[in-house]
Design a protein around this motif. Structure first.
Motif, PDB file in Angstrom:
ATOM      1  N   SER A   8       0.869  -1.182   0.000  1.00 20.34           N
ATOM      2  CA  SER A   8       0.000   0.000   0.000  1.00 20.34           C
ATOM      3  C   SER A   8       0.893   1.215   0.000  1.00 20.34           C
ATOM      4  N   SER A   9       0.736   2.070  -0.996  1.00 17.75           N
ATOM      5  CA  SER A   9       1.610   3.219  -1.119  1.00 17.75           C
ATOM      6  C   SER A   9       0.888   4.354  -1.811  1.00 17.75           C
ATOM      7  N   CYS A  10       1.642   5.366  -2.192  1.00 21.95           N
ATOM      8  CA  CYS A  10       1.120   6.430  -3.049  1.00 21.95           C
ATOM      9  C   CYS A  10       2.241   6.832  -3.999  1.00 21.95           C
ATOM     10  N   SER A  11       1.867   7.406  -5.109  1.00 24.71           N
ATOM     11  CA  SER A  11       2.827   7.659  -6.182  1.00 24.71           C
ATOM     12  C   SER A  11       3.953   8.603  -5.762  1.00 24.71           C
ATOM     13  N   TYR A  35       5.142  -9.060  -6.801  1.00 25.65           N
ATOM     14  CA  TYR A  35       4.836  -7.882  -5.988  1.00 25.65           C
ATOM     15  C   TYR A  35       4.156  -6.830  -6.843  1.00 25.65           C
ATOM     16  N   LYS A  36       3.384  -5.986  -6.173  1.00 23.16           N
ATOM     17  CA  LYS A  36       2.734  -4.840  -6.806  1.00 23.16           C
ATOM     18  C   LYS A  36       2.641  -3.711  -5.782  1.00 23.16           C
ATOM     19  N   PHE A  37       2.795  -2.490  -6.277  1.00 20.80           N
ATOM     20  CA  PHE A  37       2.539  -1.290  -5.478  1.00 20.80           C
ATOM     21  C   PHE A  37       1.118  -0.853  -5.780  1.00 20.80           C
ATOM     22  N   PHE A  38       0.294  -0.723  -4.766  1.00 26.39           N
ATOM     23  CA  PHE A  38      -1.090  -0.292  -4.928  1.00 26.39           C
ATOM     24  C   PHE A  38      -1.171   1.178  -4.553  1.00 26.39           C
ATOM     25  N   VAL A  39      -1.380   2.014  -5.557  1.00 23.60           N
ATOM     26  CA  VAL A  39      -1.328   3.469  -5.376  1.00 23.60           C
ATOM     27  C   VAL A  39      -2.672   4.112  -5.714  1.00 23.60           C
ATOM     28  N   GLU A  40      -2.793   5.372  -5.343  1.00 20.75           N
ATOM     29  CA  GLU A  40      -4.021   6.135  -5.564  1.00 20.75           C
ATOM     30  C   GLU A  40      -4.239   6.443  -7.039  1.00 20.75           C
ATOM     31  N   ARG A  41      -5.358   7.003  -7.310  1.00 17.21           N
ATOM     32  CA  ARG A  41      -5.697   7.443  -8.670  1.00 17.21           C
ATOM     33  C   ARG A  41      -4.605   8.405  -9.146  1.00 17.21           C
ATOM     34  N   MET A  51       2.968  -1.086 -10.703  1.00 15.16           N
ATOM     35  CA  MET A  51       2.074  -0.206  -9.953  1.00 15.16           C
ATOM     36  C   MET A  51       0.635  -0.433 -10.410  1.00 15.16           C
ATOM     37  N   VAL A  52      -0.250  -0.615  -9.446  1.00 16.24           N
ATOM     38  CA  VAL A  52      -1.667  -0.837  -9.716  1.00 16.24           C
ATOM     39  C   VAL A  52      -2.441   0.349  -9.178  1.00 16.24           C
ATOM     40  N   ASN A  53      -3.255   0.954 -10.029  1.00 17.85           N
ATOM     41  CA  ASN A  53      -4.071   2.102  -9.640  1.00 17.85           C
ATOM     42  C   ASN A  53      -5.322   1.593  -8.938  1.00 17.85           C
ATOM     43  N   THR A  54      -5.529   2.007  -7.684  1.00 22.11           N
ATOM     44  CA  THR A  54      -6.681   1.547  -6.908  1.00 22.11           C
ATOM     45  C   THR A  54      -7.897   2.447  -7.075  1.00 22.11           C
ATOM     46  N   MET A  61      -6.745   3.971   3.068  1.00 25.54           N
ATOM     47  CA  MET A  61      -6.031   2.716   3.275  1.00 25.54           C
ATOM     48  C   MET A  61      -6.950   1.502   3.403  1.00 25.54           C
ATOM     49  N   THR A  62      -8.121   1.657   4.002  1.00 28.34           N
ATOM     50  CA  THR A  62      -9.039   0.524   4.093  1.00 28.34           C
ATOM     51  C   THR A  62      -9.507   0.118   2.705  1.00 28.34           C
TER      52      THR A  62
END
Length: 119
Positions: A8-11, A35-41, A51-54, A61-62
């Motif tokens: 869980s991260s941000c760009s 692995y993947k980084f889950f970041v904001e729009r 990187m995966v845009n959530t 975070m939830t």
């Protein structure tokens, strides 16, 4: 056994992402983990395929956790290791930890009303 390291991260933490890619994530991949980084729009797409845009905002975070679990399920992962961009892991120790024997491996906290939650 298919394992996803879901971060869980941000760009704006791209420097941390790169440090992780160059150290322990590289070792995790050699040991068979993804692995993947889950970041904001994001306004512009990332140049990194990890990187995966959530589609959420920066600090939801939830929602990001729910997205990571759904992503892992949709992509056929057996296990998910959730962490943050300031986490350092010894992948070989993670694999030997015995996590596969449990549905959940982590800390359980309680709300003031006594309702437990996992983190």
């Amino acid at each position: 056994m298919k394992i996803l390291v879901a971060i869980s991260s941000c760009s704006k933490y791209e420097a941390n992402h790169q440090s992780m890619r160059e150290t322990w994530l590289k070792e995790a991949v050699v040991l068979g983990m993804d692995y993947k980084f889950f970041v904001e729009r994001q306004v512009a797409p990332s140049r990194h395929s990890d990187m995966v845009n959530t589609h959420g905002d920066e600090w939801a975070m939830t929602d990001r956790l729910k997205f990571k679990i759904k992503y892992a399920y949709d992509h056929g992962y057996d296990f998910v290791f959730c962490c943050f961009p300031d986490t350092y892991v010894r992948p070989e120790r993670l694999l030997l930890s015995g996590f596969e024997k449990f549905d959940y491996f982590g800390t359980v906290y309680c709300h003031p009303n006594g309702t437990p939650y996992c983190q």
